[in-house]
Scaffold this active site. Structure first.
Site, PDB file in Angstrom:
ATOM      1  N   GLU A 135       0.823  -1.202   0.000  1.00 43.62           N
ATOM      2  CA  GLU A 135       0.000   0.000   0.000  1.00 43.62           C
ATOM      3  C   GLU A 135       0.860   1.256   0.000  1.00 43.62           C
ATOM      4  O   GLU A 135       1.918   1.288   0.611  1.00 43.62           O
ATOM      5  CB  GLU A 135      -0.920  -0.020   1.212  1.00 43.62           C
ATOM      6  CG  GLU A 135      -1.904  -1.164   1.102  1.00 43.62           C
ATOM      7  CD  GLU A 135      -2.830  -1.278   2.284  1.00 43.62           C
ATOM      8  OE1 GLU A 135      -3.918  -1.818   2.101  1.00 43.62           O
ATOM      9  OE2 GLU A 135      -2.473  -0.827   3.385  1.00 43.62           O
TER      10      GLU A 135
ATOM     11  N   CYS B 173       3.466   8.539   0.827  1.00 39.09           N
ATOM     12  CA  CYS B 173       3.938   7.603   1.847  1.00 39.09           C
ATOM     13  C   CYS B 173       4.155   6.252   1.184  1.00 39.09           C
ATOM     14  O   CYS B 173       3.230   5.710   0.569  1.00 39.09           O
ATOM     15  CB  CYS B 173       2.883   7.513   2.954  1.00 39.09           C
ATOM     16  SG  CYS B 173       3.219   6.261   4.192  1.00 39.09           S
TER      17      CYS B 173
ATOM     18  N   CYS C  25       5.567  -6.815   7.711  1.00 39.06           N
ATOM     19  CA  CYS C  25       6.697  -6.356   8.537  1.00 39.06           C
ATOM     20  C   CYS C  25       7.017  -7.435   9.562  1.00 39.06           C
ATOM     21  O   CYS C  25       6.120  -7.949  10.226  1.00 39.06           O
ATOM     22  CB  CYS C  25       6.340  -5.051   9.251  1.00 39.06           C
ATOM     23  SG  CYS C  25       7.701  -4.437  10.278  1.00 39.06           S
TER      24      CYS C  25
ATOM     25  N   CYS D 133       4.915  -5.163  15.926  1.00 36.31           N
ATOM     26  CA  CYS D 133       4.467  -4.286  17.010  1.00 36.31           C
ATOM     27  C   CYS D 133       2.998  -4.591  17.310  1.00 36.31           C
ATOM     28  O   CYS D 133       2.207  -4.831  16.404  1.00 36.31           O
ATOM     29  CB  CYS D 133       4.641  -2.823  16.628  1.00 36.31           C
ATOM     30  SG  CYS D 133       6.351  -2.378  16.338  1.00 36.31           S
TER      31      CYS D 133
ATOM     32  N   CYS E 129      -1.994   6.035   9.857  1.00 36.68           N
ATOM     33  CA  CYS E 129      -0.848   5.267  10.353  1.00 36.68           C
ATOM     34  C   CYS E 129      -1.279   3.948  10.944  1.00 36.68           C
ATOM     35  O   CYS E 129      -2.228   3.881  11.699  1.00 36.68           O
ATOM     36  CB  CYS E 129      -0.154   6.026  11.473  1.00 36.68           C
ATOM     37  SG  CYS E 129       0.595   7.495  10.899  1.00 36.68           S
TER      38      CYS E 129
HETATM   39  N1  SAH Z   1       8.334   0.501  10.596  1.00 40.96           N
HETATM   40  C1  SAH Z   1       8.539   1.897  10.631  1.00 40.96           C
HETATM   41  C2  SAH Z   1       7.806   2.649   9.565  1.00 40.96           C
HETATM   42  C3  SAH Z   1       6.392   2.291   9.295  1.00 40.96           C
HETATM   43  S1  SAH Z   1       5.192   2.498  10.603  1.00 40.96           S
HETATM   44  C4  SAH Z   1       8.190   2.444  11.994  1.00 40.96           C
HETATM   45  O1  SAH Z   1       7.588   1.741  12.799  1.00 40.96           O
HETATM   46  O2  SAH Z   1       8.579   3.576  12.245  1.00 40.96           O
HETATM   47  C5  SAH Z   1       4.691   4.176  10.450  1.00 40.96           C
HETATM   48  C6  SAH Z   1       4.129   4.794  11.739  1.00 40.96           C
HETATM   49  O3  SAH Z   1       2.805   4.339  12.045  1.00 40.96           O
HETATM   50  C7  SAH Z   1       4.965   4.464  12.959  1.00 40.96           C
HETATM   51  O4  SAH Z   1       5.203   5.588  13.740  1.00 40.96           O
HETATM   52  C8  SAH Z   1       4.057   3.505  13.672  1.00 40.96           C
HETATM   53  O5  SAH Z   1       4.390   3.397  14.970  1.00 40.96           O
HETATM   54  C9  SAH Z   1       2.710   4.103  13.414  1.00 40.96           C
HETATM   55  N2  SAH Z   1       1.585   3.213  13.743  1.00 40.96           N
HETATM   56  C10 SAH Z   1       1.562   1.878  13.650  1.00 40.96           C
HETATM   57  N3  SAH Z   1       0.372   1.384  14.082  1.00 40.96           N
HETATM   58  C11 SAH Z   1      -0.378   2.438  14.457  1.00 40.96           C
HETATM   59  C12 SAH Z   1      -1.715   2.572  14.989  1.00 40.96           C
HETATM   60  N4  SAH Z   1      -2.499   1.522  15.194  1.00 40.96           N
HETATM   61  N5  SAH Z   1      -2.155   3.807  15.268  1.00 40.96           N
HETATM   62  C13 SAH Z   1      -1.380   4.888  15.039  1.00 40.96           C
HETATM   63  N6  SAH Z   1      -0.132   4.830  14.540  1.00 40.96           N
HETATM   64  C14 SAH Z   1       0.377   3.614  14.252  1.00 40.96           C
HETATM   65 FE1  SF4 Z   2       6.692  -2.828  11.561  1.00 42.61          FE
HETATM   66 FE2  SF4 Z   2       6.247  -1.936  14.042  1.00 42.61          FE
HETATM   67 FE3  SF4 Z   2       6.626  -0.178  12.020  1.00 42.61          FE
HETATM   68 FE4  SF4 Z   2       4.380  -1.659  12.177  1.00 42.61          FE
HETATM   69  S1  SF4 Z   2       5.042  -0.070  13.602  1.00 42.61           S
HETATM   70  S2  SF4 Z   2       5.580  -1.284  10.355  1.00 42.61           S
HETATM   71  S3  SF4 Z   2       5.176  -3.624  13.004  1.00 42.61           S
HETATM   72  S4  SF4 Z   2       8.098  -1.680  12.852  1.00 42.61           S
END
Ligand code: SAH
Ligand code: SF4
Length: 347
Positions: free
Chosen positions: A91, A104, A111, A115, A332
């Site tokens: 995406e 973006c 991934c 998380c 996000c």
């Molecule tokens: N893997 C990298 C980049 C992609 S995630 C990273 O984690 O930084 C992009 C952003 O979306 C990150 O800041 C992540 O923490 C946030 N994000 C992930 N899940 C989310 C959610 N459920 N609500 C709000 N932000 C979220």
């Molecule tokens: Fe991967 Fe965590 Fe970033 Fe989601 S927030 S894309 S699981 S590193």
């Protein structure tokens, strides 16, 4: 077998052309056709010789990604579901602002970090993207929307620092002065904190911006939501950020998801202040966006504003991120391979 021409950086293309007894300026011409003018057909590259055009056609693939689905939010945010050659989906999102357009992009299919609050992480990991697939997201979005990106954020699916080489190559391609000419200062990489790669990235030339997905400045709490935080600990992360800042001199963005009743207390704010002391940073507070995991809840506005206020009182530069595209799950953490799980269905 034909190669994808988008996988070549400028130097690689130049080498390949000169090996075939072509003049070196041909590389700039080709880069301009593809990345500046957005052409996908070698035949339309009219200032190339006929024989060079045939050579390119015989040896290279040049095609946009297939748009499997596109959703436009009421605020104008557009989410694309793009199909890759091997039938995987990724995406990419266009986020319009009054005076700029942000793209973006994704760096992996899924991934591997997992998380607990992230839809991408919850859906598992398939593979890394090639540099060509990263830059092709930009070309495909540009072609379809008729917009041009002023900013590019590597914040889609995946962890850019777990696909370091291809990510760096994609940066080389999109910033090249004969092609797309993106300014390095308008490109942000977001990482969950893969420490060795932060040191590597500090040495890469260019004024790239770094965003760190911190989410908690307490070691034990951070480990609960980001499994890799056990390996890459807060103390070491801070050292890496100090080094990055010393090299680049730029303010670092700290991303902090607000999870109801989990990381929004006074103590959380105080720990965050300790972590940030000595760093030039800007904190983006992101109220949790719902994912199919019901472990967390979005805090109400009162909780969000209280935490924001506490940070400001502690002298921390912080802002609540204005939300874009939540109605189409393009915000996000909501990026996931909807085709695999059914549109609107749970994971
Ligand atoms: N893997 C990298 C980049 C992609 S995630 C990273 O984690 O930084 C992009 C952003 O979306 C990150 O800041 C992540 O923490 C946030 N994000 C992930 N899940 C989310 C959610 N459920 N609500 C709000 N932000 C979220
Ligand atoms: Fe991967 Fe965590 Fe970033 Fe989601 S927030 S894309 S699981 S590193």
């Amino acid at each position: 077998m034909k190669k994808n021409i988008l996988d070549l950086n400028y130097t690689e293309l130049l080498t390949l052309l000169t090996e075939n007894r072509e003049k070196s300026y041909r590389a700039s011409q080709i880069f301009s056709w593809i990345y500046e003018k957005g052409k996908f057909d070698f035949e339309t590259m009219t200032n190339l010789s006929k024989s060079l055009r045939s050579f390119l056609k015989e040896n290279f693939i040049l095609e946009p990604l297939e748009i499997a689905e596109k959703r436009v939010s009421i605020d104008g945010t557009t989410k694309y579901l793009l199909k890759l050659e091997d039938n995987n989906y990724i995406e990419s999102v266009i986020i319009p602002h009054p005076n700029r357009t942000t793209y973006c992009v994704s760096t992996q299919v899924g991934c591997p970090i997992g998380c607990r609050f992230c839809a991408t992480g919850l859906a598992g990991f398939q593979r890394n993207l090639k540099a060509g697939e990263i830059v092709n997201q930009i070309l495909t979005l540009r072609r379809d929307s008729g917009t041009k990106p002023n900013r590019i954020v590597y914040m889609g699916m995946g962890e850019p620092f777990l696909n370091y080489e291809e990510v760096i190559k994609s940066l080389e391609i999109i910033t090249h002065p004969t092609g797309m000419k993106m300014s390095t200062r308008n490109i942000t990489l977001s990482t969950v904190g893969i420490i060795p790669r932060i040191y590597d990235f500090a040495k890469v030339s260019g004024a790239y911006r770094l965003a760190i997905s911190l989410h908690s400045a307490q070691q034990r709490k951070r480990e609960k939501i980001i499994p890799v935080a056990k390996k890459y600990r807060l103390g070491d992360l801070k050292k890496a950020l100090l080094r990055f800042q010393k090299e680049k001199g730029k303010r670092i963005t700290i991303e902090y998801i607000l999870l109801k009743g989990f990381n929004t207390s006074k103590e959380d704010a105080l720990q965050l202040r300790n972590f940030l002391s000595g760093l030039k940073a800007f904190v983006n507070l992101i109220p949790y966006n719902p994912t199919p995991n019901d472990e967390f809840e979005r805090p109400d506005n009162k909780e969000v504003e209280k935490f924001h206020q506490t940070l400001l009182e502690l002298g921390i530069n912080a802002e609540i991120r204005r939300e874009k595209g939540t109605d189409i799950e393009a915000a996000c953490g909501q990026l996931r391979r909807i085709k695999l799980y059914g549109v609107g269905g749970g994971i």
